[in-house]
Design a protein around this motif. Sequence first.
Motif: not given
Length: 650
Positions: A355-364, A385-393
């Motif tokens: 399981v892998f997750l991509g996260l994005l914080m947005i305003e515009h 990068n399976p060692a860090e399944p959560i990626q935040l941008a």
Amino acid sequence: MNLFRYTFTWIASTFTALLLCFVVLHSLSIRGTLIEHAQQQLHSSTSYFEQRLGLLDRQDNPAQVNYPMLLEQLGQISPRVETHVHVLASNQQYSSASLSQPIQATPPTNIFWPALSLQRTLFGNSDLAIRFTADIPAGTMTVAFWQNFLPGLTIGAGIYLLALLLLFVLLKRKLQPLTQLALQSSAIGHNTLTLPPTSLNSIEARAWVKMFGHFKKQLDDIFQQQANEASKLKAQAYQDNVSGLGNRHYFINQLNAWLDNPQQGGLILLKSTLLDEVYQQYNFEEGDTFTRKLADELNANIIHAQVYLARLSYDEFAVLLPNIATQKMMQVAEAMIEVHRQQEKAYRGESTDSVFLGLLMIEHASSASHILGQLDNILAQATRNPAEPIQLADNQHQVPSFGKQQWKALLLDAIDNDAMSYQYQPVVNEHQQSFHFEVFSSLKAEQSRYNANQFLGAIEDVGAGVLLDKHVIAHHVNILNGDQARGPFAINLTTNSITDPAFNRWLDQLLSRNQHLSQRLHFEIPEACFIRTPDACSLLCSAIRFYKFRYGVDGYGRYFKSLTYLEEFRPDYAKVDFSYTHQLNDEFKKQLLSSVCRTAHSLNIMTIATRVETETQLERLSELFVSGFQGFLTEQKVKEKRSTRQPHPH
């Protein structure tokens, strides 16, 4: 109650008319009897006087007759008759009333009584002739009339009053079931308060109850059909058949609606390689079962004020989280990973990097496609990068993000210093008449102002929504009490307040002291609360309805649950979720909007479209069971109307 009042008034009026007829007939009967008796007395008195004078048997000298004694004897026999004797030869006059009074040939009369008088000339010889007059005065007849009339009138009045009393009691008892039915029919259009059971004490009541039950069943069936039709159309358009979550079309629709007026928020894209493995190793039925369980657990474990969860493809799930801080979004992402791992353990007995997750914080953002492209890139980084399944941008242009406690401190400071500001957006009905003004709150801190969309999620996470709602409600109650021309205001309630018993008691006391504002203060409750916390909603709505205030549904039609909650809560209005009211060129969306609004319309619930921007949009919405409008267009129209009413300076 009107039925009883009208029926009783009609029957009482009939009884009164009958009583008056009885009085008139009774008085005429007594009058006729008294006149007949009076005439008999006059003839009897005259005959008696003739007999005493011996007209038939002897011819005495009239000068030797003791007329006063004869008149006195005659008065004892007929006390009501006044008699007069006039001796024509000597012009002597005698009267039973007064010997010195002159004789009146014709007694006085009135309209009610005829002239009751009898006059005869006795003795044929002119030297011996006397004129005898007997009459009964009108006053004497009137006294006799009342002596005979009053007892009958008293008895008749007593019977009349007794009949009215019995009528009141019997009619009240007989019409009580119909009165209850009338209250029940009124309750159908307003609320669902439980009424006492109807006592079937008459044939009419049983017939009405049977007809009412049949009619209500038909209405329930029609509403159920409409609710099912709306749910079916929603499922066809926006629901994934396997997981029961929203589909890709649903997610993009919600994302577009949010981007139309974006605030700080977050997006999560989850990819499960395990799903592909399950579908390949087992049959589709097994894969669908696993997908459904995973979706249910994700839906149950994502805790946030507003959550839009959808299945974008067979192995990808997306989440839109408006008004969320970075820290909270990371917690949601970790909870989603834990849910997936638990399901994987239950399925295969072990947990792998699937399981892998991509996260994005947005305003515009420019568009939904641009954001989804960013999410795909972030998710691709996570899969590498399976060692860090959560990626935040992060979006570098977003407003600085405060922590939950910082937001709470800002809120408390704004409340203490009265640093809250408010904007009011009008809602108008189909006749362009004002319905209410929705209140939009914001915080003022130093040189910045933060709208509710920016801090509401964090405020609710720390349970401070109750403080915000109390302040906003109390502030606007004071405004309404100070200015009779303001309002009605519509205030949005947070989930914290709806589920807080202490807030319920506070609001109950406030409304009881301000019942005179019931037509000028409305409350808006998120649809999620009606579906997820119906018991708490029921207590709150009962208090609002008890004091005759109004409440509505915010975000109506947003969730895939059935719309049958409308029948239970009977809100006064429902603000349709914006995802239904844009892109009206799509015929299927128009059909879906019409179905959702028709379901509310069948219960006499006003449906309101939000973010109405153009005349074309307003016209199209008017054709789809939408009876209220809110947005930039209505705001401009209200401003124009106010400007035309203001006098122009000379």
